[in-house]
Enzyme design. Structure first.
Site, PDB file in Angstrom:
ATOM      1  N   GLN A   1      10.483 -32.654 -12.485  1.00 17.06           N
ATOM      2  CA  GLN A   1       9.463 -33.104 -13.404  1.00 17.06           C
ATOM      3  C   GLN A   1       9.962 -33.584 -14.548  1.00 17.06           C
ATOM      4  O   GLN A   1      11.240 -33.916 -14.746  1.00 17.06           O
ATOM      5  CB  GLN A   1       8.897 -31.812 -13.977  1.00 17.06           C
TER       6      GLN A   1
ATOM      7  N   HIS B   1      14.260 -33.662 -14.400  1.00 17.32           N
ATOM      8  CA  HIS B   1      15.043 -32.432 -14.142  1.00 17.32           C
ATOM      9  C   HIS B   1      14.161 -31.541 -13.388  1.00 17.32           C
ATOM     10  O   HIS B   1      13.047 -31.656 -12.977  1.00 17.32           O
ATOM     11  CB  HIS B   1      15.222 -31.963 -15.380  1.00 17.32           C
TER      12      HIS B   1
ATOM     13  N   ARG C   1       4.951 -34.274 -12.660  1.00 11.61           N
ATOM     14  CA  ARG C   1       5.740 -33.616 -11.611  1.00 11.61           C
ATOM     15  C   ARG C   1       6.164 -35.103 -10.569  1.00 11.61           C
ATOM     16  O   ARG C   1       5.352 -35.891 -10.552  1.00 11.61           O
ATOM     17  CB  ARG C   1       4.845 -32.740 -10.745  1.00 11.61           C
TER      18      ARG C   1
ATOM     19  N   GLU D   1      12.870 -29.772 -24.625  1.00 10.57           N
ATOM     20  CA  GLU D   1      13.006 -28.305 -24.487  1.00 10.57           C
ATOM     21  C   GLU D   1      14.663 -28.203 -24.257  1.00 10.57           C
ATOM     22  O   GLU D   1      15.508 -29.205 -23.921  1.00 10.57           O
ATOM     23  CB  GLU D   1      12.611 -27.869 -23.036  1.00 10.57           C
TER      24      GLU D   1
ATOM     25  N   HIS E   1       8.878 -34.861 -18.894  1.00  8.02           N
ATOM     26  CA  HIS E   1       8.080 -34.788 -19.968  1.00  8.02           C
ATOM     27  C   HIS E   1       7.896 -36.171 -20.720  1.00  8.02           C
ATOM     28  O   HIS E   1       8.853 -36.908 -20.964  1.00  8.02           O
ATOM     29  CB  HIS E   1       8.622 -33.670 -20.749  1.00  8.02           C
TER      30      HIS E   1
END
Length: 408
Positions: A96, A265, A284, A133, A98
Site C-alpha cells: 500500500q 510498503h 492498495r 506513520e 498513502h
C-alpha cells in the site's frame, strides 16, 4: 488522566496470540490484528470520568481547547490529530501507499463531487488528510519499504531465472540512472513502467509466472526468502512480483520505521507500536483481493529509489527517548524506567511528562505508575491512559512507557 478501554480489530492477517500475550488475556481463537488507542470515529477508545463510559471522541468534542490545548486546536482543529496502535501481524498486510495532504484533498474532493459513497469498495479517499506513520518494533519485525535502485531490482528479478521476467529486467536496466535524478525529465521511468505493467496485468495470465517465481524464491532462499513467504499467503497475486521491487526491512526491538507519503510498503510479521496521522486513506497496490486503482497509484506513488526511513531512539533530557519524524500531528517517544536511578531519569527512576498537548501513554513492559495532581493510575503491560493537555504527569517504573503526543 484516565484509563482507556481500547477496541481490537480482528483483521485476517493478525496474530492470534501476540496482543493477548501482551495484555495477559486468553486468546479468543480469532485474529487480533490491531488495538486502537485514540479518538478515531471508526473505533474510538472509551473512558469513564464518573458518569459512565463514553468515547474519547465525545470527551474531546465537549471541550476541545481543554482536552487538546489551544495550540493543537489551532493547528489541527477540534480533534485528536493522531491514532496510536498496537499492531500484530502474522501474515503480510496489503502492499500500500498513502497520499500527501494535497493529494488527499484533491482525491477526496473529486470522489465527493462524483458522489462515490464513503463505504464503496472502490473508494480511494475516506477523508482529506494525509497519513504519515511510524512503527516501532516490540519484537523482531519484518516489512517492505520503498523502491530498490533499478539495477538492484533487475538483478533480483534476473536471479530467479524465469524467462517471462526478462522483459522487466531489460526495462529496469534501460535507463537505471534516471531513477532518483531530480534533473531528469524521465525520473523513475523504468520502475514506473515495470510497476504499472505488473499491477495492470491480467491476473489470471500472470499467475503462472507468479507461481514460478514463488517456487524459485523458495528454492533459492537467502534474500528471496521473505518473498517466498509472501507468495505462500498470496498465490498468483501480481503484488508478489511488485514486492520484489521493494527493500526488505528487518527491525530489532526498539528500532522504528517512518513512512512518508508516496512510499510503497507492507508489513509482513511482528508486533509493534504504530502511530499515524488520524486518517483512513490507503491506496492498495497488491497482495489483496481489494480494489487496486492503478491510475490513481501512478499519481501518488514515488518511483525513485527510497532508502527505508529507519529510526533509533534519540536521548532527550529527563530520560525521554524520541523517535524523530518530520511531522507535526504526532510525536512518539519512550521512557525505560528502572529503579534507583539506573535508567538515568532521576534517583527514584521517575520521569516528568510535561503538559501542553494531549497524551496517550502505553505501558509495554513491567508496570508504570502515573501520578497527576489529583489522580494516580498504575498501568500493566498493554494498558494505556489518556492525559488532557493541562495535566503534568510523573511516571515511575520499573517498566517501559511509550508516550504519544503532538509535535508542537
Amino acid at each position: 488522566m484516565d484509563s482507556l478501554d481500547n477496541p481490537i480489530r480482528p483483521y485476517a492477517w493478525g496474530s492470534h496470540t501476540a496482543i493477548p500475550a501482551l495484555l495477559g488475556t486468553a486468546p479468543t481463537g480469532t485474529p487480533q490484528a490491531e488495538l486502537w488507542m485514540g479518538a478515531h470515529p471508526g473505533a474510538p477508545s472509551r473512558l469513564d470520568r464518573g458518569a459512565g463510559a463514553v468515547t474519547l471522541t465525545e470527551i474531546i468534542g465537549a471541550d476541545p481547547p481543554a482536552e487538546l490545548g489551544p495550540k493543537a486546536v489551532a493547528a489541527f482543529g477540534p480533534r485528536l490529530p493522531f491514532l496510536l496502535k498496537l499492531l500484530a501481524a502474522d501474515a503480510p498486510l496489503s502492499l500500500q501507499v498513502h497520499p500527501s495532504r494535497s493529494q488527499a484533498q484533491t482525491g477526496f474532493a473529486d470522489e465527493e463531487r462524483r458522489g462515490v459513497p464513503l463505504d464503496a469498495p472502490h473508494r480511494n479517499y475516506k477523508d482529506a488528510n494525509h497519513k504519515p506513520e511510524l512503527l516501532c518494533a516490540l519484537t523482531p519485525f519484518e516489512g517492505l519499504c520503498g523502491f530498490r535502485p533499478a539495477a538492484e531490482a533487475a538483478a533480483l528479478l534476473e536471479g530467479l531465472g524465469i524467462d517471462d521476467l526478462k522483459p522487466y529486467v531489460l526495462t529496469l536496466r534501460d535507463r537505471p540512472a534516471a531513477d532518483g535524478s531530480p534533473s531528469s525529465p524521465s525520473k523513475g521511468y523504468p520502475m514506473r513502467e515495470v510497476f504499472t505493467a505488473l499491477l495492470g496485468a491480467d491476473r489470471a495470465a500472470l499467475a503462472p509466472t507468479v507461481d514460478r517465481a514463488a517456487e524459485a524464491a523458495t528454492r533459492l532462499g537467502g534474500p528471496y526468502a521473505p518473498y517466498a513467504g509472501i507468495a505462500r499467503h498470496h498465490p498468483g497475486d501480481p503484488g508478489v512480483l511488485a514486492a520484489l521491487l521493494l527493500h526488505h526491512v528487518s527491525l530489532r526491538p526498539g528500532e522504528a520505521l517512518y513512512l512518508d507519503a508516496g512510499v510503497p510498503h507492507a508489513y509482513l510479521s511482528g508486533l509493534g507500536v504504530e502511530i499515524m496521522a488520524n486518517s483512513d486513506n490507503v491506496l492498495r497496490c497488491g497482495l489483496t483481493p481489494k480494489h487496486v486503482d492503478v491510475p490513481e497509484l501512478l499519481r501518488v506513488v514515488r518511483f525513485e529509489p527510497t532508502e527505508p526511513g529507519l529510526l533509533r531512539p534519540e536521548p532527550r533530557p529527563g530520560g525521554e527517548e524520541v523517535y524523530p519524524a518530520p511531522i507535526d500531528e504526532f510525536r512518539l517517544s519512550r521512557y525505560v524506567l528502572g529503579t534507583g536511578g539506573a535508567d538515568g531519569v532521576d534517583g527514584t527512576g521517575q520521569a516528568t511528562l510535561p503538559a501542553g498537548g494531549p497524551q496517550i501513554l502505553l505501558c509495554t513492559d513491567g508496570t508504570v505508575t502515573l501520578r497527576a495532581p489529583h489522580a494516580e493510575l498504575t498501568l500493566a503491560r498493554g494498558r494505556s491512559a489518556y492525559v488532557p493537555a493541562s495535566e503534568t504527569v510523573t511516571a515511575t517504573g520499573p517498566g517501559t512507557l511509550f508516550r504519544a503526543t503532538v509535535a508542537l
